[in-house]
Design a protein around this motif. Structure first.
Motif, PDB file in Angstrom:
ATOM      1  N   ASN A  79       0.830  -1.214   0.000  1.00 20.16           N
ATOM      2  CA  ASN A  79       0.000   0.000   0.000  1.00 20.16           C
ATOM      3  C   ASN A  79       0.859   1.256   0.000  1.00 20.16           C
ATOM      4  O   ASN A  79       0.616   2.210   0.736  1.00 20.16           O
ATOM      5  CB  ASN A  79      -0.937   0.019   1.217  1.00 20.16           C
ATOM      6  CG  ASN A  79      -2.195  -0.786   0.912  1.00 20.16           C
ATOM      7  OD1 ASN A  79      -2.400  -1.213  -0.223  1.00 20.16           O
ATOM      8  ND2 ASN A  79      -3.026  -1.002   1.908  1.00 20.16           N
ATOM      9  N   GLY A  80       1.922   1.234  -0.829  1.00 21.61           N
ATOM     10  CA  GLY A  80       2.737   2.427  -0.990  1.00 21.61           C
ATOM     11  C   GLY A  80       3.792   2.624   0.095  1.00 21.61           C
ATOM     12  O   GLY A  80       4.598   3.541   0.010  1.00 21.61           O
ATOM     13  N   GLU A  81       3.808   1.759   1.122  1.00 15.54           N
ATOM     14  CA  GLU A  81       4.822   1.910   2.173  1.00 15.54           C
ATOM     15  C   GLU A  81       5.880   0.834   2.044  1.00 15.54           C
ATOM     16  O   GLU A  81       5.563  -0.343   1.944  1.00 15.54           O
ATOM     17  CB  GLU A  81       4.161   1.824   3.547  1.00 15.54           C
ATOM     18  CG  GLU A  81       3.334   3.049   3.855  1.00 15.54           C
ATOM     19  CD  GLU A  81       3.161   3.261   5.352  1.00 15.54           C
ATOM     20  OE1 GLU A  81       3.845   2.577   6.130  1.00 15.54           O
ATOM     21  OE2 GLU A  81       2.337   4.109   5.718  1.00 15.54           O
ATOM     22  N   SER A  82       7.135   1.239   2.079  1.00 15.38           N
ATOM     23  CA  SER A  82       8.228   0.278   1.884  1.00 15.38           C
ATOM     24  C   SER A  82       8.418  -0.576   3.143  1.00 15.38           C
ATOM     25  O   SER A  82       8.425  -0.059   4.248  1.00 15.38           O
ATOM     26  CB  SER A  82       9.503   1.054   1.574  1.00 15.38           C
ATOM     27  OG  SER A  82      10.607   0.253   1.836  1.00 15.38           O
ATOM     28  N   VAL A  83       8.560  -1.904   2.953  1.00 16.09           N
ATOM     29  CA  VAL A  83       8.874  -2.798   4.083  1.00 16.09           C
ATOM     30  C   VAL A  83      10.380  -3.030   4.046  1.00 16.09           C
ATOM     31  O   VAL A  83      10.880  -3.814   3.234  1.00 16.09           O
ATOM     32  CB  VAL A  83       8.124  -4.146   3.934  1.00 16.09           C
ATOM     33  CG1 VAL A  83       8.429  -5.042   5.124  1.00 16.09           C
ATOM     34  CG2 VAL A  83       6.638  -3.919   3.802  1.00 16.09           C
ATOM     35  N   ASP A  84      11.111  -2.326   4.938  1.00 19.75           N
ATOM     36  CA  ASP A  84      12.576  -2.371   4.806  1.00 19.75           C
ATOM     37  C   ASP A  84      13.153  -3.760   5.058  1.00 19.75           C
ATOM     38  O   ASP A  84      14.225  -4.087   4.583  1.00 19.75           O
ATOM     39  CB  ASP A  84      13.253  -1.335   5.713  1.00 19.75           C
ATOM     40  CG  ASP A  84      12.886  -1.512   7.174  1.00 19.75           C
ATOM     41  OD1 ASP A  84      12.048  -2.386   7.455  1.00 19.75           O
ATOM     42  OD2 ASP A  84      13.427  -0.795   8.022  1.00 19.75           O
ATOM     43  N   ALA A  85      12.436  -4.598   5.796  1.00 22.62           N
ATOM     44  CA  ALA A  85      12.979  -5.933   6.081  1.00 22.62           C
ATOM     45  C   ALA A  85      12.934  -6.842   4.860  1.00 22.62           C
ATOM     46  O   ALA A  85      13.580  -7.878   4.824  1.00 22.62           O
ATOM     47  CB  ALA A  85      12.208  -6.570   7.222  1.00 22.62           C
ATOM     48  N   LEU A  86      12.161  -6.456   3.830  1.00 21.76           N
ATOM     49  CA  LEU A  86      12.084  -7.301   2.625  1.00 21.76           C
ATOM     50  C   LEU A  86      12.912  -6.735   1.481  1.00 21.76           C
ATOM     51  O   LEU A  86      12.972  -7.324   0.412  1.00 21.76           O
ATOM     52  CB  LEU A  86      10.619  -7.442   2.170  1.00 21.76           C
ATOM     53  CG  LEU A  86       9.730  -8.345   3.027  1.00 21.76           C
ATOM     54  CD1 LEU A  86       8.290  -8.258   2.582  1.00 21.76           C
ATOM     55  CD2 LEU A  86      10.184  -9.789   2.968  1.00 21.76           C
ATOM     56  N   SER A  87      13.547  -5.558   1.672  1.00 21.54           N
ATOM     57  CA  SER A  87      14.298  -4.984   0.553  1.00 21.54           C
ATOM     58  C   SER A  87      15.619  -5.728   0.379  1.00 21.54           C
ATOM     59  O   SER A  87      16.219  -6.191   1.343  1.00 21.54           O
ATOM     60  CB  SER A  87      14.547  -3.498   0.791  1.00 21.54           C
ATOM     61  OG  SER A  87      15.269  -3.324   1.976  1.00 21.54           O
ATOM     62  N   THR A  88      16.043  -5.861  -0.877  1.00 23.56           N
ATOM     63  CA  THR A  88      17.288  -6.587  -1.152  1.00 23.56           C
ATOM     64  C   THR A  88      18.112  -5.834  -2.196  1.00 23.56           C
ATOM     65  O   THR A  88      17.565  -5.050  -2.969  1.00 23.56           O
ATOM     66  CB  THR A  88      17.008  -7.991  -1.753  1.00 23.56           C
ATOM     67  OG1 THR A  88      16.070  -7.838  -2.819  1.00 23.56           O
ATOM     68  CG2 THR A  88      16.457  -8.943  -0.739  1.00 23.56           C
ATOM     69  N   LEU A  89      19.406  -6.102  -2.206  1.00 21.83           N
ATOM     70  CA  LEU A  89      20.269  -5.602  -3.278  1.00 21.83           C
ATOM     71  C   LEU A  89      20.402  -6.733  -4.281  1.00 21.83           C
ATOM     72  O   LEU A  89      20.749  -7.847  -3.915  1.00 21.83           O
ATOM     73  CB  LEU A  89      21.651  -5.265  -2.721  1.00 21.83           C
ATOM     74  CG  LEU A  89      21.847  -3.877  -2.115  1.00 21.83           C
ATOM     75  CD1 LEU A  89      23.252  -3.765  -1.565  1.00 21.83           C
ATOM     76  CD2 LEU A  89      21.630  -2.797  -3.147  1.00 21.83           C
ATOM     77  N   THR A  90      20.135  -6.454  -5.523  1.00 23.75           N
ATOM     78  CA  THR A  90      20.206  -7.537  -6.506  1.00 23.75           C
ATOM     79  C   THR A  90      20.796  -7.019  -7.808  1.00 23.75           C
ATOM     80  O   THR A  90      20.857  -5.809  -8.022  1.00 23.75           O
ATOM     81  CB  THR A  90      18.792  -8.137  -6.726  1.00 23.75           C
ATOM     82  OG1 THR A  90      18.873  -9.145  -7.719  1.00 23.75           O
ATOM     83  CG2 THR A  90      17.793  -7.107  -7.166  1.00 23.75           C
ATOM     84  N   HIS A  91      21.254  -7.930  -8.654  1.00 24.46           N
ATOM     85  CA  HIS A  91      21.869  -7.526  -9.909  1.00 24.46           C
ATOM     86  C   HIS A  91      20.797  -7.027 -10.875  1.00 24.46           C
ATOM     87  O   HIS A  91      19.685  -7.533 -10.897  1.00 24.46           O
ATOM     88  CB  HIS A  91      22.607  -8.714 -10.534  1.00 24.46           C
ATOM     89  CG  HIS A  91      23.560  -8.306 -11.612  1.00 24.46           C
ATOM     90  ND1 HIS A  91      23.218  -8.309 -12.933  1.00 24.46           N
ATOM     91  CD2 HIS A  91      24.838  -7.852 -11.550  1.00 24.46           C
ATOM     92  CE1 HIS A  91      24.249  -7.887 -13.658  1.00 24.46           C
ATOM     93  NE2 HIS A  91      25.238  -7.609 -12.838  1.00 24.46           N
ATOM     94  N   VAL A  92      21.171  -6.010 -11.662  1.00 20.67           N
ATOM     95  CA  VAL A  92      20.223  -5.376 -12.586  1.00 20.67           C
ATOM     96  C   VAL A  92      19.468  -6.395 -13.460  1.00 20.67           C
ATOM     97  O   VAL A  92      18.262  -6.290 -13.669  1.00 20.67           O
ATOM     98  CB  VAL A  92      21.013  -4.349 -13.441  1.00 20.67           C
ATOM     99  CG1 VAL A  92      20.712  -4.406 -14.885  1.00 20.67           C
ATOM    100  CG2 VAL A  92      20.791  -2.965 -12.883  1.00 20.67           C
TER     101      VAL A  92
END
Length: 595
Positions: free
Chosen positions: A488-501
């Motif tokens: 709903n438009g709010e970022s869940v920081d615990a699910l964010s990841t760094l990934t290759h393009v």
């Protein structure tokens, strides 16, 4: 001192170390008949359930050989690559090592990596072919592999079976004849190396040590060199199946010390113990600092459990020196710790131990590795967590850790394994045949690609035959992007990841689909989006649950129904503005097993 032998057992996972250790304890009558059970030394419930060794275990045996009594200090070590730090510490406390190879499986990756570790410390290696009683055993082939790897004579290799007890007496004789007694001077100032410690709620912290020089008596005033703290040795003794107090221990002995230490910060594995009156001139070289490979956030489910979690992690760190942690906070999960682990199995075990030994319910976030981020002014910061990434406009480039991975497999599986490694952005370094139909493939791969599910996939495509070992090689520049998950438009920081393009779009899409299955439906619509910066790359919608408000209206004018529906619509809109979406623990874990 000439009658003491310190040795450890090293091997690949599941080659029969603990079973062989059981037989050695039985033959030396260290354990009474009534205490005999499988994997005697694996005293943690987790180790028994999974059938793996997680901790190194030290135990003292006595054996009479050719009319003389010898003291044998055995350390049984883990075989899994995630616990290799335990192995390196055990090796530092020994003069010899039993290298055990399964007669049906042959030499595998972890066998080689543990062997090199032992050779670096100048240990006397005694090769043993175990499980020769199995129908599928190929002892001659395996002996050829060992001769090729070690360059030893064929007659030096002992054939044994942990199950039947064949060859155990030969092993005991070989330890006494081939392994050198510990070197050290009994009259020199005291020098003890701490190689492990455990927490006991009644007696404080118990440190296990090996005496390199000098002697220690009960009641001596001692000092821990690295921390500078001073204590009195309330009790010292040797490690049998239980602790056996002694009045005096001399150079070459392996034992324990209880001195009423209360806080875990005061004991460091690798520290030196010495006397206050006659201190030694220099500390012993301890162990190199451990480098965590995988980072994940560990958060208590109830926020008020934060302090309990801290003390649980400190007590666990005493017993598992390869665990590192520091406090951090997350918008979605509150206060918790950023923990560093040696691998995914290590992470799973730590989570299980927190639950069992300390009764802590925790949420673990998606694992990450550490990246080096360079800004346009030439400065560099280490980022362990995608939320710590600076603004993309300030970043010049990002470097990610690469590992040198060695996979040993039968030739039948080369094709699928290469496909798997290339799919994980691997670069082939070399491929060489070890013997017969066994081949070692060496790849350079990004650590971030293997941290999630590489090992499981490797096992399944090779039907369990490929073995895998790795070490950090270097850092290389990569095109990485931060992938955010929005609810709903709010970022869940615990699910964010760094990934290759190249992987970002498919990964984002798969994550959205998975979360749609796992997040329970609410009374309002939930939009799940994957975004790179401000650009949305994937979206799934969870339909709301509706109550039939018009059920009580029958007959009459349509405007009555319309009025009720309009009222419901307003309520839904208000709910969407203030309602928050709960993300279940299953969702965090499912991201790890996306396939």
């Amino acid at each position: 001192m000439k009658n003491i032998r310190n040795f450890c057992i090293i091997a690949h996972i599941d080659h029969g170390k603990s079973t062989l250790a059981d037989r050695l304890l039985e033959y030396t009558k260290t354990i009474a008949e009534k205490d005999l059970q499988d994997q005697v030394l694996d005293n943690m419930d987790l180790e028994r359930e999974r059938g793996i060794t997680i901790k190194s275990h030290a135990i003292q045996m006595e054996y009479v050989y050719q009319g003389e009594k010898y003291i044998l200090n055995l350390i049984d070590t883990p075989g899994h690559v995630d616990f290799s730090y335990e192995v390196s510490r055990s090796i530092a406390a020994c003069e010899g090592a039993l290298l055990i190879v399964d007669a049906s499986q042959g030499i595998q990756a972890q066998t080689i990596s543990n062997l090199y570790m032992a050779i670096e410390h100048d240990l006397e290696i005694i090769p043993v072919v175990n499980k020769v009683d199995l129908d599928s055993a190929r002892p001659d082939e395996v002996e050829d592999q060992i001769v090729e790897l070690l360059g030893c004579k064929r007659e030096e290799i002992i054939r044994a079976s942990g199950k039947t007890g064949q060859g155990v007496e030969e092993i005991l004789a070989a330890i006494i004849e081939r392994v050198e007694p510990p070197k050290g001077d009994v009259d020199a100032p005291l020098q003890c190396l701490i190689f492990d410690s455990v927490f006991n709620s009644f007696r404080g912290i118990i440190a296990y040590f090996k005496i390199c020089n000098g002697r220690i008596r009960t009641g001596d005033k001692v000092k821990f060199v690295a921390t500078g703290k001073e204590y009195e040795a309330d009790e010292i003794g040797v490690l049998k199946l239980d602790m056996v107090p002694r009045d005096e221990l001399l150079a070459g002995d392996v034992g324990y010390i209880i001195s009423g230490i209360k806080t875990s910060r005061e004991v460091k594995v690798g520290d030196t113990i010495t006397h206050i009156d006659h201190p030694c001139s220099a500390a012993i070289d301890g162990f190199e600092e451990v480098k965590p490979m995988v980072f994940a956030g560990v958060y208590p489910i109830e926020t008020e459990d934060f302090e309990n979690l801290r003390s649980s992690l400190e007590k666990l760190q005493l017993n598992d020196a390869s665990l590192t942690f520091q406090p951090e906070s997350s918008a979605a999960l509150g206060f918790g710790f950023r923990c560093g682990f040696l691998g995914l199995l290590h992470m799973e075990i730590v989570q299980e131990r927190l639950d069992r030994e300390f009764n802590m319910d925790v949420i673990t976030t998606v694992p990450n590795v550490s990246y080096k981020v360079y800004d346009k002014k030439g400065g560099m910061i280490e980022v362990h967590n995608p939320s710590g990434l600076p603004d993309p406009t300030l970043i010049d480039h990002i470097e990610e850790p690469y590992i040198r991975a060695s996979v040993i497999t039968a030739t039948d599986y080369i094709g699928p394994i290469m496909t798997l490694c290339l799919g994980k952005r691997g670069e082939l370094v070399k491929q060489e045949y070890i013997s017969g139909n066994r081949v070692e493939i060496i790849y350079d791969m990004p650590l971030g690609e293997i941290v999630i599910d590489f090992y499981d996939k490797l096992k399944s495509i090779s039907k369990g035959y490929a073995s895998f070992d790795y070490h950090i090689h270097d850092f290389r520049e990569s095109k990485l992007v931060k992938l955010d998950i929005l609810l709903n438009g709010e970022s869940v920081d615990a699910l964010s990841t760094l990934t290759h393009v190249d992987n970002a779009v498919t990964f984002g899409r798969r994550m959205c689909e998975k979360l749609k299955e796992l997040i329970p439906r609410q009374q309002f619509e939930i939009a799940i989006q994957a975004a790179i910066g401000a650009k949305i790359i994937a979206r799934e919608t969870i339909k709301p649950v509706r109550k039939d408000v018009t059920a009580k209206c029958y007959g009459g004018d349509i405007s009555r129904k319309r009025k009720l529906l309009e009222k419901q619509k307003k309520g839904k809109k208000r709910m969407k503005q203030i309602g928050s979406v709960e993300v279940p623990q299953k969702a965090f874990l499912a991201v790890l097993k996306l396939d």
